[in-house]
Write a protein that holds these residues in place. Sequence first.
Motif, PDB file in Angstrom:
ATOM      1  N   GLN A   1      33.322 122.759  -2.230  1.00  0.00           N
ATOM      2  CA  GLN A   1      33.487 121.475  -1.566  1.00  0.00           C
ATOM      3  C   GLN A   1      33.831 121.710  -0.100  1.00  0.00           C
ATOM      4  O   GLN A   1      34.743 122.455   0.224  1.00  0.00           O
ATOM      5  CB  GLN A   1      34.595 120.669  -2.234  1.00  0.00           C
ATOM      6  N   VAL A   2      33.090 121.046   0.779  1.00  0.00           N
ATOM      7  CA  VAL A   2      33.303 121.209   2.204  1.00  0.00           C
ATOM      8  C   VAL A   2      34.452 120.309   2.648  1.00  0.00           C
ATOM      9  O   VAL A   2      34.499 119.129   2.294  1.00  0.00           O
ATOM     10  CB  VAL A   2      32.041 120.843   2.991  1.00  0.00           C
ATOM     11  N   GLN A   3      35.342 120.871   3.414  1.00  0.00           N
ATOM     12  CA  GLN A   3      36.421 120.088   4.012  1.00  0.00           C
ATOM     13  C   GLN A   3      36.462 120.356   5.507  1.00  0.00           C
ATOM     14  O   GLN A   3      36.404 121.513   5.938  1.00  0.00           O
ATOM     15  CB  GLN A   3      37.773 120.453   3.394  1.00  0.00           C
ATOM     16  N   VAL A   5      38.842 119.300   8.812  1.00  0.00           N
ATOM     17  CA  VAL A   5      40.134 118.713   9.173  1.00  0.00           C
ATOM     18  C   VAL A   5      40.292 118.751  10.686  1.00  0.00           C
ATOM     19  O   VAL A   5      40.377 119.832  11.283  1.00  0.00           O
ATOM     20  CB  VAL A   5      41.293 119.452   8.484  1.00  0.00           C
ATOM     21  N   CYS A  22      38.635 121.346  14.816  1.00  0.00           N
ATOM     22  CA  CYS A  22      38.091 120.996  13.506  1.00  0.00           C
ATOM     23  C   CYS A  22      38.043 122.266  12.678  1.00  0.00           C
ATOM     24  O   CYS A  22      37.214 123.150  12.938  1.00  0.00           O
ATOM     25  CB  CYS A  22      36.706 120.386  13.644  1.00  0.00           C
ATOM     26  N   ALA A  24      37.193 124.130   9.324  1.00  0.00           N
ATOM     27  CA  ALA A  24      36.279 123.942   8.195  1.00  0.00           C
ATOM     28  C   ALA A  24      36.621 124.889   7.056  1.00  0.00           C
ATOM     29  O   ALA A  24      37.023 126.033   7.282  1.00  0.00           O
ATOM     30  CB  ALA A  24      34.847 124.182   8.644  1.00  0.00           C
ATOM     31  N   SER A  25      36.426 124.398   5.854  1.00  0.00           N
ATOM     32  CA  SER A  25      36.527 125.241   4.662  1.00  0.00           C
ATOM     33  C   SER A  25      35.418 124.846   3.699  1.00  0.00           C
ATOM     34  O   SER A  25      34.928 123.718   3.732  1.00  0.00           O
ATOM     35  CB  SER A  25      37.892 125.093   3.995  1.00  0.00           C
ATOM     36  N   GLY A  26      35.000 125.810   2.893  1.00  0.00           N
ATOM     37  CA  GLY A  26      33.925 125.537   1.945  1.00  0.00           C
ATOM     38  C   GLY A  26      32.536 125.661   2.534  1.00  0.00           C
ATOM     39  O   GLY A  26      31.535 125.456   1.845  1.00  0.00           O
ATOM     40  N   ALA A 109      28.692 116.278   5.905  1.00  0.00           N
ATOM     41  CA  ALA A 109      30.121 116.498   5.689  1.00  0.00           C
ATOM     42  C   ALA A 109      30.874 115.951   6.888  1.00  0.00           C
ATOM     43  O   ALA A 109      30.465 116.186   8.041  1.00  0.00           O
ATOM     44  CB  ALA A 109      30.429 117.968   5.482  1.00  0.00           C
ATOM     45  N   GLY A 111      34.918 114.863   8.616  1.00  0.00           N
ATOM     46  CA  GLY A 111      36.363 114.870   8.572  1.00  0.00           C
ATOM     47  C   GLY A 111      36.898 113.453   8.526  1.00  0.00           C
ATOM     48  O   GLY A 111      36.137 112.478   8.546  1.00  0.00           O
ATOM     49  N   GLN A 112      38.219 113.354   8.502  1.00  0.00           N
ATOM     50  CA  GLN A 112      38.861 112.045   8.373  1.00  0.00           C
ATOM     51  C   GLN A 112      39.046 111.351   9.720  1.00  0.00           C
ATOM     52  O   GLN A 112      39.346 110.166   9.774  1.00  0.00           O
ATOM     53  CB  GLN A 112      40.219 112.193   7.676  1.00  0.00           C
TER      54      GLN A 112
END
Length: 120
Positions: A1-3, A5, A22, A24-26, A109, A111-112
């Motif tokens: 799952q890509v996150q 932040v 930013c 990134a993970s995933g 994908a 971010g918030q």
Amino acid sequence: QVQLVESGGGLVQAGGSLRLSCAASGRTISGYTMGWFRQGPGKEREFVASITWSGTDYADSVKGRFTISSDNAKNTVFLQMNSLKPEDTAVYYCASGPIRAPMARLYDAWGQGTQVTVSS
């Protein structure tokens, strides 16, 4: 799952600077287009800048003031914003996608978002 932040938003006076990050993970950012978009009050989401292995792109409204960069070792993208104007006030979103393009619908994908407010 890509996150994705984002961080680094805040309140700044006109003419000031901010640096957004930013993380990134995933997903390994070097294999994708990483972009920044923004959405101001009552406005549609708009492209700000993007970076891929083949280069960078900027919206005309931020050329010469904003710089997008990446640190592949940290899997993080940055947006250095200088000479900020009140019209730069918006929620800034980090996005990732497979194609180098300024259209939000091509990014899969997101971010918030992080709020940037520029006072006059």
